[in-house]
Scaffold this motif. Sequence first.
Motif, PDB file in Angstrom:
ATOM      1  N   PRO A   1     -23.143  43.921 -26.012  1.00  0.00           N
ATOM      2  CA  PRO A   1     -23.803  43.131 -27.063  1.00  0.00           C
ATOM      3  C   PRO A   1     -23.218  41.723 -27.109  1.00  0.00           C
ATOM      4  O   PRO A   1     -22.093  41.482 -26.643  1.00  0.00           O
TER       5      PRO A   1
ATOM      6  N   VAL B   1     -30.703  50.327 -31.350  1.00  0.00           N
ATOM      7  CA  VAL B   1     -29.338  50.491 -30.860  1.00  0.00           C
ATOM      8  C   VAL B   1     -28.405  50.554 -32.065  1.00  0.00           C
ATOM      9  O   VAL B   1     -28.751  50.101 -33.163  1.00  0.00           O
TER      10      VAL B   1
ATOM     11  N   LEU C   1     -24.410  42.445 -35.528  1.00  0.00           N
ATOM     12  CA  LEU C   1     -25.718  42.597 -36.191  1.00  0.00           C
ATOM     13  C   LEU C   1     -26.096  41.305 -36.885  1.00  0.00           C
ATOM     14  O   LEU C   1     -25.326  40.751 -37.680  1.00  0.00           O
TER      15      LEU C   1
ATOM     16  N   VAL D   1     -29.765  43.293 -32.751  1.00  0.00           N
ATOM     17  CA  VAL D   1     -28.573  43.202 -31.907  1.00  0.00           C
ATOM     18  C   VAL D   1     -29.006  42.655 -30.560  1.00  0.00           C
ATOM     19  O   VAL D   1     -29.936  43.188 -29.930  1.00  0.00           O
TER      20      VAL D   1
ATOM     21  N   GLY E   1     -31.349  47.034 -34.604  1.00  0.00           N
ATOM     22  CA  GLY E   1     -29.987  47.544 -34.601  1.00  0.00           C
ATOM     23  C   GLY E   1     -29.523  48.044 -35.943  1.00  0.00           C
ATOM     24  O   GLY E   1     -30.130  47.794 -36.988  1.00  0.00           O
TER      25      GLY E   1
ATOM     26  N   LEU F   1     -21.371  50.578 -28.088  1.00  0.00           N
ATOM     27  CA  LEU F   1     -22.790  50.250 -28.175  1.00  0.00           C
ATOM     28  C   LEU F   1     -23.559  51.500 -27.774  1.00  0.00           C
ATOM     29  O   LEU F   1     -23.453  51.963 -26.637  1.00  0.00           O
TER      30      LEU F   1
END
Length: 922
Positions: free
Chosen positions: A612, A684, A692, A697, A719, A731
């Motif tokens: 991410p 996710v 976030l 995300v 997300g 993740l």
Amino acid sequence: MTIRRTRQDPGRTDPSPAGPVQPPALVGRRRIAELTGSWRTALRIARRESLRARRRTVLVLAMIALPVAALAFLAASYDMAELTPQERVDRRLGVADAELQWVTSGPVGQDEWGEGWSTRDGKPPARATAAQMTALLGPGSRVTEVRPHAPLTLRGPHRDEDVAGRVLDLGDPLARGLVRFLAGRAPHQPGEVAVSPAALRRLDLRLGAAVTVADGSRAYTVVGVVEFADDLGPVVALHPGAVPRTGPEPDSVWLADVPGTVDAALVSRLNERGVVVTARHSTGSGGGANRTWFGLTGASDANDLSTGVLIAGLGLLEVVLLVGPAFAVGVRRRRRDLALVAVAGGDAAQLRRVVLADGVVLGVLGAAAGLLVGVGAAFAGRPLMEQYVFGMRFGGYRCWPAALVLLGGVAVLAGVLAALAPAWTAARQDVSAGLAGRRTPPVSPGRWLLVGLALVVGGAGLAAYGASRTSPAVILTGLILGELGLVCCTPTLIGSLARLGRVLPLAPRIAVRDASRNRAAAAPAICAVMAAVASSVALGGYLASDGARDARAYQPTLPTGHLMVYQNRPAEQPTLAEVVDAARDQLGVDAVASVYAPGCEAARTGYCDITPVLPPTQACPWQPGDDLPAPDRQQARADPRCRADPSGGYVEPWVDDGSALPLLTGADPTTTAAASAVLRAGGVVVTDPRYLHDGLVTVRVSRVDTGPDQPTALRDLPGYALPRATGHPRLLLSTSAAGQLDLSWSTAGWVIGTTTPPDEEQQARFAAALRPFGTFSLNVEQGSAPRDVSPLLLLLAAAAGLITVGAAGIATALAAAEGRAELTTLAAVGAAPALRRMLAICQAGVIAGLGSVLGIVAGLGTAAIVLFSVNRQYASDWPASDPYPILVPWPTLGVLVLVPVVAMLGAGLFTRARLPIERRLD
């Protein structure tokens, strides 16, 4: 009586001597002769004194000889374990003429023994065969291959055991010379093996028994027991047919038998083909290279050497302080003899030589005894050291003469230094008081207190400077100076303590005043206790702080008690139901979930980096690798975006539908339900809320293929951030999100949730239940970093306690021998018999208690100075590191507080209660 001299007439001169005047050089010769005779007499007196005071002699010899014997044992063992180049070559070659290793397809340079080589270009060689190696050597040559590294995991009686495997044909005479057969025969078939005695014991085998590989793919029959001189651990010798070669073996070597000799021309020709040669005898090849290429002394070696010298200096100081009281008591008991020497014309220098000769004689005797005992113990205990310490057979019998000479010199130096202060005191004693048997009142000059305080302050400052520069040698130098300063201050402190004795009961009052009167004996003993305790407390404080810092920085990978199961070299993968059954039967739980690792789709090759991306509002504007000036480092330390991992750190990617999420993160049911809903919707989940932004995300996929690098893909996905999670940053991708990112996934392992961490026996039973599917690795989360500091702290405290008890016992025994006249006086005036025992208890308490208190204060102060200096050194660094907390090592202090009590009880136990009664004859 007045001596009158005949008056001489004015103008008349004295007659000149008839003979020639002796040259001035004879004055120097007389001085040398005088010194030689004086030392000869002093040594003769010291020898007779050692025979007369046998108990004191034995005590001093034991204190000097014990450390010398221990160090001599280590020196001789190390020298025998350190093989010479010829011994190493003989061990590698056995009966062969040379060892060959094909390392590259281009030219190679090597040293004369073939232990080091280098190459500039050339590719790794292809698979070499015996025919190719024989062709390189010429007609009449013969070779056999040895593969020294072939690790195996075999089934043991209780668990799977990892053993070292070696592939060689023990039926060939060339390879047979590498081992020593203890029983049985050589393996002749791929299904036969020979094992070492350690492997025989660990696997609980015997000749003719079968042993199975952990995955159950093969079984071998044990036909021989062999010993490899370079590895006494569990080793299995495999037949070459048992482990077929599938490609190049970079560690493979060939033992060669050539019809002639391995000369420099042959070595040079083989080097041109990329073959490194180890000949039985040095060929002098290698372009002038020698073994010093690889053994140069660098800065780190010099630092280690200086640290070792300083540690040895601390040990020498401890021995001097322990032996000093015995010499001080001996000087007091001989004060009449020394006064007679002074009356007979002996000057102060000659008195000093008489006492120093005691140190020389006892130092020489202690060194000789310690060296003989140490070397003899090293030779006698050689098999045990080989088997249980070094794990290899030693070379020839030798004892490192240079080290032994150095140890002997240090032992003599310790004896001389221990006698130095008593010698100085003896040279300044009042002759008339010595002849009359009177004590000279002790005097502690104020300059020694000033010198001691200056050394304490200077040592503390030097230790702080060394801590700020991370230099152990400077830190130890500061500690030694500080301890020497405390040694200088101790006599004054004892005198001040004696003034408080008037308010104490009879026995402790006598003990305190006796310590003050006998400062020459009490002060070294107190300083010995103080030095040992201070070193133990200081190192214990640092280790306790370091352990607390590591525990604070520890980041668990899973919730406490959970374990991750990985399969090694999978042949057949078990199903989730089969793993659940094994966990239920062996661990008593059924909370099991499969974990899936994402990767590039099957059509692609290479590595995928899936992570991410921090939004700009959360990203730190600086990177850890940047060389920032001081103002920028200060600004980065103050920026809240940079207080966490400024680079974002590694985020572990997984593919999940919500079943593994609570086991991986420890999320509660409400959070798990919300996160699972996002995953089912194709989103996710992240465990770090910083990723976030606006309910999304950003996920980046970087493909590193075998061809040109693929462009980086960025995608914003729905997300959810867990408000609180345990373990590494993770993740979790839904299958839909992985499909959008053009990723595939496969089973990477299984996560199992338990309430308490399973022990080794439970783990072994669980792995055995899955053994039909291969071998497995289990990672159990214990909930905290493994800490092995407490045993070390207790060991340090035990060593300091032993020195404390020994010093207190020695000082108490010497004080009892010296104070026999006072005890007789007490008996004459009607003192109770128990008073003698109580007096011994109080004397031991003064020595051990005062030394322990001073040592604890000095040790805590030293630890605080070092830790504060280290924290100040890293206070302006970025990324900011956790500071060292200043802690008190309570386990160490708990042991050290009990030690004076033990010393007092021991003194009371071994002291006779009956007061001495002496009859005086007129």
